[in-house]
Design a protein around this motif. Structure first.
Motif, mmCIF file in Angstrom:
data_model
loop_
_atom_site.group_PDB
_atom_site.id
_atom_site.type_symbol
_atom_site.label_atom_id
_atom_site.label_comp_id
_atom_site.label_asym_id
_atom_site.label_seq_id
_atom_site.Cartn_x
_atom_site.Cartn_y
_atom_site.Cartn_z
ATOM 1 N N LYS A 66 25.664 33.171 2.025
ATOM 2 C CA LYS A 66 25.710 33.133 3.535
ATOM 3 C C LYS A 66 25.868 31.702 3.689
ATOM 4 O O LYS A 66 26.300 31.070 4.899
ATOM 5 C CB LYS A 66 24.923 33.615 4.411
ATOM 6 C CG LYS A 66 24.906 35.295 4.122
ATOM 7 C CD LYS A 66 24.145 36.036 4.756
ATOM 8 C CE LYS A 66 24.124 37.541 4.564
ATOM 9 N NZ LYS A 66 22.869 38.448 5.449
ATOM 10 N N THR A 96 19.902 34.012 -0.355
ATOM 11 C CA THR A 96 21.150 34.183 0.521
ATOM 12 C C THR A 96 21.997 32.988 0.606
ATOM 13 O O THR A 96 23.079 33.021 1.099
ATOM 14 C CB THR A 96 20.762 34.444 2.035
ATOM 15 O OG1 THR A 96 20.067 33.502 2.389
ATOM 16 C CG2 THR A 96 19.911 35.981 2.182
ATOM 17 N N VAL A 140 31.598 29.645 3.267
ATOM 18 C CA VAL A 140 30.279 29.680 4.244
ATOM 19 C C VAL A 140 29.824 28.080 4.672
ATOM 20 O O VAL A 140 30.400 27.180 4.172
ATOM 21 C CB VAL A 140 29.051 30.404 3.370
ATOM 22 C CG1 VAL A 140 29.539 31.781 2.971
ATOM 23 C CG2 VAL A 140 28.978 29.581 2.047
ATOM 24 N N THR A 166 27.768 21.766 8.480
ATOM 25 C CA THR A 166 27.456 22.238 9.852
ATOM 26 C C THR A 166 26.056 21.925 9.962
ATOM 27 O O THR A 166 25.601 21.878 11.283
ATOM 28 C CB THR A 166 27.346 23.753 9.798
ATOM 29 O OG1 THR A 166 26.502 24.263 8.514
ATOM 30 C CG2 THR A 166 28.948 24.294 9.427
ATOM 31 N N ARG A 333 16.730 28.628 8.594
ATOM 32 C CA ARG A 333 16.871 30.089 9.130
ATOM 33 C C ARG A 333 16.628 29.702 10.859
ATOM 34 O O ARG A 333 17.496 30.699 11.342
ATOM 35 C CB ARG A 333 15.375 30.550 8.804
ATOM 36 C CG ARG A 333 15.570 31.275 7.366
ATOM 37 C CD ARG A 333 14.303 32.334 7.222
ATOM 38 N NE ARG A 333 12.961 31.647 7.303
ATOM 39 C CZ ARG A 333 12.163 31.085 6.566
ATOM 40 N NH1 ARG A 333 12.713 31.175 5.255
ATOM 41 N NH2 ARG A 333 11.225 30.655 6.869
ATOM 42 N N HIS A 335 17.957 27.205 12.385
ATOM 43 C CA HIS A 335 19.515 26.762 12.857
ATOM 44 C C HIS A 335 20.462 27.831 12.807
ATOM 45 O O HIS A 335 21.221 28.010 13.634
ATOM 46 C CB HIS A 335 19.932 25.735 11.810
ATOM 47 C CG HIS A 335 21.104 25.307 11.950
ATOM 48 N ND1 HIS A 335 21.432 24.381 13.057
ATOM 49 C CD2 HIS A 335 22.358 25.292 11.182
ATOM 50 C CE1 HIS A 335 22.816 24.009 13.143
ATOM 51 N NE2 HIS A 335 23.329 24.561 12.197
ATOM 52 N N THR A 336 20.838 28.805 11.617
ATOM 53 C CA THR A 336 21.427 29.644 11.598
ATOM 54 C C THR A 336 21.078 30.661 12.638
ATOM 55 O O THR A 336 22.089 31.435 13.116
ATOM 56 C CB THR A 336 21.391 30.449 10.230
ATOM 57 O OG1 THR A 336 20.024 30.764 9.913
ATOM 58 C CG2 THR A 336 21.873 29.401 9.022
ATOM 59 N N GLN A 337 20.060 31.222 13.040
ATOM 60 C CA GLN A 337 19.617 31.955 14.027
ATOM 61 C C GLN A 337 20.222 31.584 15.419
ATOM 62 O O GLN A 337 20.839 32.349 16.068
ATOM 63 C CB GLN A 337 18.128 32.195 14.136
ATOM 64 C CG GLN A 337 17.817 33.355 13.058
ATOM 65 C CD GLN A 337 16.275 33.314 12.957
ATOM 66 O OE1 GLN A 337 15.640 32.832 13.774
ATOM 67 N NE2 GLN A 337 15.642 34.014 11.987
ATOM 68 N N ALA A 339 22.759 29.440 15.658
ATOM 69 C CA ALA A 339 24.126 29.417 15.490
ATOM 70 C C ALA A 339 24.738 30.677 15.824
ATOM 71 O O ALA A 339 25.817 30.860 16.427
ATOM 72 C CB ALA A 339 24.493 28.897 14.225
ATOM 73 N N LYS A 340 24.000 31.643 15.352
ATOM 74 C CA LYS A 340 24.487 33.164 15.721
ATOM 75 C C LYS A 340 24.509 33.688 17.105
ATOM 76 O O LYS A 340 25.178 34.060 17.572
ATOM 77 C CB LYS A 340 23.632 34.286 14.851
ATOM 78 C CG LYS A 340 24.048 34.078 13.416
ATOM 79 C CD LYS A 340 23.013 35.141 12.567
ATOM 80 C CE LYS A 340 23.303 34.915 11.188
ATOM 81 N NZ LYS A 340 22.507 35.939 10.109
ATOM 82 N N SER A 341 23.297 33.046 17.731
ATOM 83 C CA SER A 341 23.169 33.633 19.258
ATOM 84 C C SER A 341 24.037 32.676 20.123
ATOM 85 O O SER A 341 24.103 33.096 21.471
ATOM 86 C CB SER A 341 21.708 33.442 19.540
ATOM 87 O OG SER A 341 21.224 31.990 19.373
ATOM 88 N N SER A 342 24.458 31.551 19.672
ATOM 89 C CA SER A 342 25.279 30.604 20.512
ATOM 90 C C SER A 342 26.674 31.131 20.712
ATOM 91 O O SER A 342 27.584 31.829 19.810
ATOM 92 C CB SER A 342 25.225 29.264 20.138
ATOM 93 O OG SER A 342 25.887 29.009 18.929
#
Length: 342
Positions: A66, A96, A140, A166, A333, A335-337, A339-342
């Motif tokens: 990912k 991952t 990814v 990113t 972790r 940062h990726t969380q 990014a998903k919520s934004s």
């Protein structure tokens, strides 16, 4: 680290990029760290041709990645110094993410480039070429993890290759020249004179040519028993070579010529949601005054100070490698969380 890596004897006579005390991992991380050591997936070595230059890589590929994490080393840029760190990071990310560590050009076991010297700018171009050549089809997000001068290189990569990357994490970052550091002053003066660099490199190579048992013994008494076996091997087989030492010192010279006296806070501010830094308590390469200035001018930046007693050369010990890998995996972790919520 630079002075001690010129030769084992210099470690006994002078200060260096870091001190090497044996430190224990923080107690709350004990069981997790033991599990990591026992269950780590091994990194695979690959010799790649990047824009015509032989390049050492350490890789751990995920079956369903990912993310892709690329480590850019400090100076010396021997990627095998980071073996434990890369393996620990892969495990902590739960498999991952694919993880790659890249060496600097001509800081390797073999003299692939026939004693040619490479500047900081050429090393930056080399990392951009790697991303464009090896990671061009990666779908990814790419995350850079830079150590020491590798942090500066990572920021330069973002400036020039920003669409691919990113997120960037700088570990014990060397972003600006510390004029108050006597060690940096010494290295800068040494690196300015080719004759002195030649002599220092020849002496270091002489120790590297000794029988492996004797070289290993000299390394142990100079850097202590806290170093991991892979770090000791990297020093003996890769760093104590004439071509590597000359490139380490030449790159250092160009670092001092290129880096400003203060970090580029304007750029860091503009990319603050994509950048994180970990500073050390006693690290003249990334002094706390830079941390304080950054914290004051970029208050919402992701800034941390490591207080566990590891050092600038964290990757040379198992304890340092695991602790920093835990910190980096937590940042990724989070940062990726976000990014998903934004």
């Amino acid at each position: 680290m630079l002075l001690r890596l010129v030769s084992p004897i210099s470690a006994l006579l002078s200060n260096s990029r870091s001190k090497f005390p044996a430190k224990c991992i923080h107690s709350k991380m004990g069981s997790e760290s033991k599990s990591l050591v026992e269950n780590k997936k091994s990194a695979n070595y690959r010799l790649a041709n990047i824009s015509g230059f032989k390049t050492d890589l350490l890789e751990i590929n995920s079956n369903e990645p990912k993310l892709h994490v690329l480590l850019i080393p400090g100076n010396p840029g021997v990627v095998s110094f980071y073996t434990e760190f890369l393996e620990s990071l892969y495990e902590l990310l739960g498999g991952t993410a694919s993880v790659t560590g890249i060496s600097h050009i001509s800081q390797s076991k073999k003299d692939w480039e026939s004693r040619r010297l490479f500047s900081l700018e050429e090393q930056i171009d080399h990392k951009i070429s790697f991303i464009e050549q090896e990671l061009q089809d990666v779908e990814v997000p790419i995350i850079l993890v830079g150590h020491s001068i590798g942090s500066y290189i990572s920021l330069e990569v973002i400036k020039r290759c920003h669409k691919k990357v990113t997120y960037c994490i700088g570990l014990y970052p060397f972003l600006a020249v510390n004029t108050a550091s006597s060690t940096q002053t010494f290295i800068r003066r040494l690196a300015m004179f080719p004759a002195l660099c030649t002599a220092a490199s020849a002496i270091g190579a002489l120790f590297g040519a000794l029988p492996s048992e004797l070289t290993g013994f000299l390394v142990k008494i100079s850097v202590g028993k806290s170093w991991s076996s892979s770090a000791v091997e990297a020093l003996c087989t890769h760093v104590q070579k004439y071509h590597t030492l000359r490139n380490v010192l030449y790159m250092a010279m160009t670092e001092f010529q290129t880096l400003p006296e203060k970090p580029d806070l304007e750029f860091i501010t503009s990319k603050r949601s994509q950048i994180a830094f970990l500073f050390g308590l006693d690290d003249h390469w990334g002094p706390l005054q830079f941390y304080e200035e950054m914290k004051k001018q970029v208050p919402d930046a992701s800034l941390d100070v490591e207080r566990e007693g590891h050092t600038h050369a964290f990757s040379c010990t198992a304890a340092g490698s695991i602790w920093v890998a835990q910190h980096v995996s937590s940042l990724i972790r989070n940062h990726t969380q976000l990014a998903k919520s934004s």
